[in-house]
Design an enzyme around this catalytic site. Structure first.
Site, mmCIF file in Angstrom:
data_model
loop_
_atom_site.group_PDB
_atom_site.id
_atom_site.type_symbol
_atom_site.label_atom_id
_atom_site.label_comp_id
_atom_site.label_asym_id
_atom_site.label_seq_id
_atom_site.Cartn_x
_atom_site.Cartn_y
_atom_site.Cartn_z
ATOM 1 N N TYR A 94 68.309 94.850 -20.523
ATOM 2 C CA TYR A 94 67.917 95.246 -21.883
ATOM 3 C C TYR A 94 69.123 95.477 -22.789
ATOM 4 O O TYR A 94 69.017 96.188 -23.777
ATOM 5 C CB TYR A 94 67.032 96.490 -21.821
ATOM 6 C CG TYR A 94 65.607 96.181 -21.391
ATOM 7 C CD1 TYR A 94 64.823 95.284 -22.122
ATOM 8 C CD2 TYR A 94 65.043 96.787 -20.272
ATOM 9 C CE1 TYR A 94 63.515 94.994 -21.727
ATOM 10 C CE2 TYR A 94 63.731 96.503 -19.884
ATOM 11 C CZ TYR A 94 62.978 95.603 -20.623
ATOM 12 O OH TYR A 94 61.687 95.320 -20.245
ATOM 13 N N GLU B 118 68.680 85.744 -17.669
ATOM 14 C CA GLU B 118 67.902 86.729 -16.920
ATOM 15 C C GLU B 118 67.691 86.293 -15.466
ATOM 16 O O GLU B 118 67.760 87.118 -14.550
ATOM 17 C CB GLU B 118 66.562 86.975 -17.622
ATOM 18 C CG GLU B 118 66.752 87.700 -18.955
ATOM 19 C CD GLU B 118 65.482 87.858 -19.773
ATOM 20 O OE1 GLU B 118 65.509 88.612 -20.761
ATOM 21 O OE2 GLU B 118 64.452 87.214 -19.453
ATOM 22 N N HIS C 168 57.203 91.711 -18.708
ATOM 23 C CA HIS C 168 58.316 91.123 -19.463
ATOM 24 C C HIS C 168 58.296 89.614 -19.299
ATOM 25 O O HIS C 168 58.024 89.108 -18.214
ATOM 26 C CB HIS C 168 59.659 91.648 -18.932
ATOM 27 C CG HIS C 168 60.817 90.852 -19.446
ATOM 28 N ND1 HIS C 168 61.406 91.102 -20.668
ATOM 29 C CD2 HIS C 168 61.467 89.759 -18.943
ATOM 30 C CE1 HIS C 168 62.370 90.225 -20.878
ATOM 31 N NE2 HIS C 168 62.432 89.393 -19.844
ATOM 32 N N LYS D 203 56.058 95.067 -14.959
ATOM 33 C CA LYS D 203 56.731 96.354 -15.095
ATOM 34 C C LYS D 203 56.017 97.411 -14.243
ATOM 35 O O LYS D 203 54.904 97.183 -13.744
ATOM 36 C CB LYS D 203 56.746 96.745 -16.583
ATOM 37 C CG LYS D 203 57.548 95.777 -17.473
ATOM 38 C CD LYS D 203 57.508 96.252 -18.924
ATOM 39 C CE LYS D 203 58.238 95.316 -19.857
ATOM 40 N NZ LYS D 203 58.203 95.798 -21.268
ATOM 41 N N ASN E 60 53.602 98.150 -21.851
ATOM 42 C CA ASN E 60 53.022 96.834 -22.149
ATOM 43 C C ASN E 60 53.079 95.869 -20.967
ATOM 44 O O ASN E 60 52.988 94.652 -21.133
ATOM 45 C CB ASN E 60 53.630 96.256 -23.424
ATOM 46 C CG ASN E 60 55.118 95.984 -23.302
ATOM 47 O OD1 ASN E 60 55.710 96.179 -22.237
ATOM 48 N ND2 ASN E 60 55.734 95.521 -24.384
HETATM 49 P P1 IDP Z 1 59.249 91.886 -25.659
HETATM 50 O O1 IDP Z 1 59.087 92.572 -24.308
HETATM 51 O O2 IDP Z 1 57.914 91.486 -26.231
HETATM 52 O O3 IDP Z 1 60.242 90.753 -25.628
HETATM 53 P P2 IDP Z 1 61.300 93.407 -27.064
HETATM 54 O O4 IDP Z 1 61.369 93.566 -28.541
HETATM 55 O O5 IDP Z 1 62.307 92.527 -26.411
HETATM 56 O O6 IDP Z 1 59.818 92.983 -26.687
HETATM 57 O O7 IDP Z 1 61.416 94.881 -26.442
HETATM 58 C C1 IDP Z 1 61.607 95.035 -25.053
HETATM 59 C C2 IDP Z 1 60.684 96.106 -24.558
HETATM 60 O O8 IDP Z 1 61.060 97.353 -25.145
HETATM 61 C C3 IDP Z 1 59.218 95.929 -24.956
HETATM 62 O O9 IDP Z 1 58.505 95.093 -24.077
HETATM 63 C C4 IDP Z 1 58.719 97.353 -24.905
HETATM 64 O O10 IDP Z 1 58.406 97.738 -23.562
HETATM 65 C C5 IDP Z 1 59.920 98.145 -25.369
HETATM 66 N N1 IDP Z 1 59.853 98.423 -26.802
HETATM 67 C C6 IDP Z 1 60.077 97.579 -27.823
HETATM 68 N N2 IDP Z 1 59.921 98.175 -29.007
HETATM 69 C C7 IDP Z 1 59.609 99.461 -28.727
HETATM 70 C C8 IDP Z 1 59.331 100.621 -29.539
HETATM 71 O O11 IDP Z 1 59.344 100.565 -30.776
HETATM 72 N N3 IDP Z 1 59.042 101.759 -28.870
HETATM 73 C C9 IDP Z 1 59.020 101.841 -27.519
HETATM 74 N N4 IDP Z 1 59.271 100.805 -26.727
HETATM 75 C C10 IDP Z 1 59.566 99.619 -27.324
HETATM 76 MG MG MG Z 2 62.286 90.768 -25.322
#
Ligand code: IDP
Ligand code: MG
Length: 149
Positions: A49, A126, A115, A9, A112
Site C-alpha cells: 500500500y 504486486e 484487492h 482481505k 471491502n
Molecule cells: P482499491 O482497493 O479499489 O484499488 P484504493 O483507492 O487503492 O482502492 O485504496 C486501497 C484500499 O484502501 C481500499 O480497498 C480500501 O480498503 C482502503 N481505503 C481507500 N479509501 C479509503 C478511505 O477513504 N477510508 C478508509 N479506507 C479506505
Molecule cells: Mg488500489
C-alpha cells in the site's frame, strides 16, 4: 499472458466468502496460477500500500490487513486486470454495483473484502512483491478451447 494480483482481505476470509469469491473468477474463465493463505507482515502490507502512505487511512489499512489471514492469488487471462476490477466493483461498497463482489457483500470502504491490481504494471509489481516465481504455476486448463476462441 496477462496476470493480476488478487487478494481476499481478512474480512472476506473471516466471513467465509473465500469459495464464493474464488468461484467468481473461476466461472468467468480466468486461470488460477498462484494461491496461498498467509498472515501478512507489516513490511509487506506497507510495501503493498506504499502509494497510500500519506493518506489518513494508511495506518488503519495496514493494521487491518495484518490482523487476520489473507488469501493471496494470481489470476491469468486476456484482459484479466481490468475485468477483475469490474468483478470486484468500486472501492466504496455502497457505490459498487450489485453483482460485483463488493456490491453484493460489503457496506464499508474499510471492509471491502478484496484487492485487485489497478493496472498491468501495478499487477507485475504486486505479483513480484507477494509471490516467488516458483510459487506460480504455468499451465493451460484443458477447458481453454471451450472458453477462448
Ligand atoms: P482499491 O482497493 O479499489 O484499488 P484504493 O483507492 O487503492 O482502492 O485504496 C486501497 C484500499 O484502501 C481500499 O480497498 C480500501 O480498503 C482502503 N481505503 C481507500 N479509501 C479509503 C478511505 O477513504 N477510508 C478508509 N479506507 C479506505
Ligand atoms: Mg488500489
Amino acid at each position: 499472458m496477462e496476470r493480476s494480483f488478487i487478494a481476499i482481505k481478512p474480512d472476506g476470509v473471516q466471513r467465509g466468502l473465500v469459495a464464493e469469491i474464488i468461484g467468481r473468477f473461476e466461472k468467468k474463465g480466468f486461470t488460477l496460477v498462484g494461491l496461498k493463505m498467509m498472515m501478512v507482515s507489516r513490511e509487506l502490507a506497507e510495501q503493498h500500500y506504499d502509494v497510500h502512505r500519506e493518506k489518513p487511512f494508511f495506518n488503519g489499512l495496514v493494521e487491518f490487513i495484518i490482523s487476520s489471514p489473507v488469501i493471496a492469488m494470481v489470476w491469468e487471462g486476456e484482459g484479466v486486470v481490468a475485468s477483475a476490477r469490474k468483478i470486484i466493483g468500486a472501492t466504496n461498497p455502497l457505490n459498487s454495483e450489485p453483482g460485483t463482489i463488493r456490491g453484493d457483500y460489503g457496506i464499508s470502504i474499510g471492509r471491502n473484502l478484496i484487492h485487485g491490481s489497478d493496472a498491468i504494471e501495478t499487477a507485475q509489481r504486486e505479483i513480484s512483491l507477494w509471490f516467488k516465481e516458483e510459487e506460480l504455476a504455468t499451465w493451460e486448463p484443458s477447458l481453454t478451447k471451450w472458453i477462448v476462441e
